[in-house]
Design an enzyme around this catalytic site. Structure first.
Site, mmCIF file in Angstrom:
data_model
loop_
_atom_site.group_PDB
_atom_site.id
_atom_site.type_symbol
_atom_site.label_atom_id
_atom_site.label_comp_id
_atom_site.label_asym_id
_atom_site.label_seq_id
_atom_site.Cartn_x
_atom_site.Cartn_y
_atom_site.Cartn_z
ATOM 1 N N THR A 89 0.826 -1.216 0.000
ATOM 2 C CA THR A 89 0.000 0.000 0.000
ATOM 3 C C THR A 89 0.856 1.258 0.000
ATOM 4 O OG1 THR A 89 -1.757 -1.157 1.190
ATOM 5 C CG2 THR A 89 -1.836 1.246 1.209
ATOM 6 N N HIS A 101 -3.158 -2.987 -4.577
ATOM 7 C CA HIS A 101 -2.311 -4.130 -4.947
ATOM 8 C C HIS A 101 -3.190 -5.374 -5.003
ATOM 9 C CE1 HIS A 101 -2.386 -5.361 -0.706
ATOM 10 N NE2 HIS A 101 -2.057 -4.118 -0.383
#
Length: 617
Positions: free
Chosen positions: A293, A468
């Protein structure tokens, strides 16, 4: 039965650990080779390093030699097992920087427990066997002749050097691609790879001291040669000028869930409806590495690639940056981040200051308790509900970033928060993932409706992006059941696609099929806002709404995707058919990939933006 002498025991232990390493290579790491020479090197490369490391114990006194030998053996096994656990989710190998950000990759949490397999205890059976042999069946002191000691050392070193030389002849660029860790492990072996990683990161540690303005000029010259004509504006240039910017990070959200149903129910009903009134980018990929992140945040704010090992947030938070909050501040914007986790997680409290954010609403600003929390913290619905009062009070125009949390591995959700009705009683990880995705979708719906109530919706550009992947390669068998097909190497890359949805007041729906990645979001935002940075910006991205041709997405491990080709695991594929094709189709892109990744690393490790800022003062 005659007891084993020291040399015989040593050889037996080397063979035992070598065989265990090979089992791990093929059954855990799924290492694949492209040639006969690569296969031979992969089979042999662990022996030299194992023999070398275990031989260290032979130079200790006989009183403690057995103890030292087992300590080294257990440490080597620990290194292997640590890589196994990390690889099962991240499909990557542990690096030195990761050890310094252990708490950010899950630590010893429920996420780690999820990765432990029932077969794992068998990886430690050899340790029990060796301890029993040392106590019961080995000569006292683990004695070994000086001649055998020298043979062991010299033989180990020669083996390591010969194998490394062979691979260097086969692939001369191997040490210029430090980001391709799988190739390094296949070349050097898992243990020698860690030695290389320590040396490489030691070099990066001192790079800043030796950097000068000539380094940044070289990067600028390259970027200038790649840039499109600045005088040609996109058709949407400036449509969001002066409006608030709301950026929402969708935790672990992959694109395959969009417009997909499970047991007849939409997984993302609200996002599906939002797409019908927004810009939608179906060919958008995440490019994160070990920083996950935080990598996504870094790329969006800075237009640089993430580091191959560790996170910029942890490794280089004191660098000078010319980030998106600073560029927007030049236009009168106030910047804030909303995230209900601890402010120290990923070192955000320090990094956000360096990036130019005015305010960070972290966990201390939220009412968090057992009832409204799950897994990593505050659930998304109460997170958005509690954020609205703070958002209303921000000076306008503002750039506000929201980081969601609930859809985080291992995807745990309370029964009362499950919106998918027809689910199994004990779902596997992939179905748990679909459940938390559905909850996240509901949270976004509630947030958007609240923005409308507060009068913020019609004066804000709202950008939603997946940060992601959520389902790693270790769970592809379960995912194949949901997708209804076998996952090919090309599909593996396609599964790195994440949603990118941009809602602009007054603009209708548009599907933009441009290939792009997270490094491109910054330029896209500036294009929509009609903003030209006042200073020279180092930026490897491009606007996804421009007419730039020959787009490609470069991943941190050196793989890439273009309009026609996919390059992964040192193999070139046709993107449309998924068929393996001649490497010559992909080789024209290799230079650009290597240059951009290395130049980006140089900017970060050398803190090169300090020289641009000095020139502009």
């Amino acid at each position: 039965m005659k007891k084993l002498n020291g040399f015989s025991f040593y050889i037996f232990a080397v063979i035992l650990l070598w065989l265990k390493t090979l089992i791990i290579y093929f059954f855990e790491f799924d290492l694949r080779t492209a040639s006969f020479i690569e296969t031979i090197i992969l089979l042999i490369n662990p022996i030299g390093s194992i023999a070398l490391f275990l031989s260290i114990s032979l130079f200790f006194s006989k009183k403690i030699r057995k103890i030292v030998f087992m300590i080294i053996y257990i440490l080597l096994t620990g290194i292997l097992y640590g890589n196994i656990l990390y690889y099962r989710f991240y499909i990557d190998f542990v690096t030195v920087p990761i050890l310094f950000q252990f708490q950010n990759v899950g630590g010893l949490s429920q996420s780690t427990l999820e990765l432990i397999s029932w077969t794992d205890p068998f990886l430690f059976v050899d340790i029990i066997i060796l301890i029993w042999l040392l106590i019961k069946k080995t000569e006292k002191g683990l004695s070994i002749s000086k001649r055998n000691k020298l043979s062991v050392i010299s033989g180990s070193l020669i083996l390591v050097l010969v194998i490394t030389s062979c691979e260097f002849i086969e692939n001369p660029q191997i040490f210029k691609k430090s980001y391709d860790r799988e190739s390094l492990v296949k070349t050097l072996g898992s243990f020698n790879y860690h030695i290389y990683d320590i040396l490489f990161n030691s070099k990066m540690f001192v790079q800043r001291a030796f950097a000068d303005s000539a380094d940044i000029k070289e990067v600028n010259q390259y970027l200038d040669s790649q840039k499109e004509d600045q005088n040609v504006k996109s058709s949407l240039y400036g449509v969001g000028k002066g409006k608030n910017i709301i950026l929402i990070s969708l935790e672990s959200t992959q694109q395959f869930v969009i417009n997909r149903k499970i047991n007849g129910e939409e997984i993302t009903p609200f996002l599906n409806s939002l797409i019908k009134d927004s810009l939608y980018f179906p060919n958008f990929y995440h490019q994160t590495a070990q920083g996950k992140t935080s990598d996504a945040e870094f790329m969006i704010d800075d237009g640089l690639y993430p580091l191959s090992g560790g996170s910029v947030f942890v490794r280089r938070p004191k660098n000078e940056f010319y980030a998106l909050p600073t560029i927007l501040k030049e236009q009168g914007y106030y910047s804030a981040v909303f995230h209900s986790n601890d402010e120290s997680f990923w070192n955000r409290e320090n990094m956000y200051q360096s990036l130019g954010y005015d305010k960070f609403y972290s966990k201390s600003y939220y009412h968090v308790n057992v009832e409204n929390s799950v897994n990593y913290g505050l659930k998304d619905i109460p997170f958005f509900e509690q954020s609205i009062p703070y958002l209303k009070e921000l000076p306008k125009p503002f750039y506000a970033k929201f980081l969601t949390l609930t859809n985080h591995f291992p995807f745990i959700l309370n029964q009362e928060d499950q919106y998918l009705k027809d689910m199994e009683e004990n779902p596997d990880l992939v179905h748990r993932y679909l459940n938390t995705i559905r909850y996240e979708d509901e949270a976004i719906k509630i947030f958007i409706n609240e923005l409308k109530k507060q009068g913020l919706y019609d004066n804000s550009v709202i950008i939603l992006y997946g940060d992601h992947y959520g389902i790693s390669r270790s769970y592809y068998k379960e995912l194949e059941n949901v997708l209804g097909k076998e996952i090919t190497p090309v599909d593996q890359v396609e599964l790195q696609k994440v949603p990118l949805i941009i809602h602009i007041p007054g603009q209708g729906a548009q599907v933009i099929k441009t290939i792009g990645g997270q490094t491109d979001i910054r330029q896209t935002i500036l294009d929509l806002q009609g903003i030209q940075p006042k200073k020279k910006a180092i930026d490897f991205g491009h606007s996804l709404i421009s007419d730039k041709k020959n787009n490609m997405v470069i991943f941190r491990d050196g793989s890439f995707v273009t309009e026609k080709y996919t390059y992964i695991e040192n193999t070139c594929f046709s993107k449309s058919s998924g068929v393996k094709i001649k490497m010559s189709k992909c080789t024209p892109y290799f230079e650009r990939v290597q240059k951009e990744l290395n130049y980006s690393d140089n900017v970060i490790f050398g803190d090169l933006l300090r020289f641009i800022n000095e020139e502009k003062k």
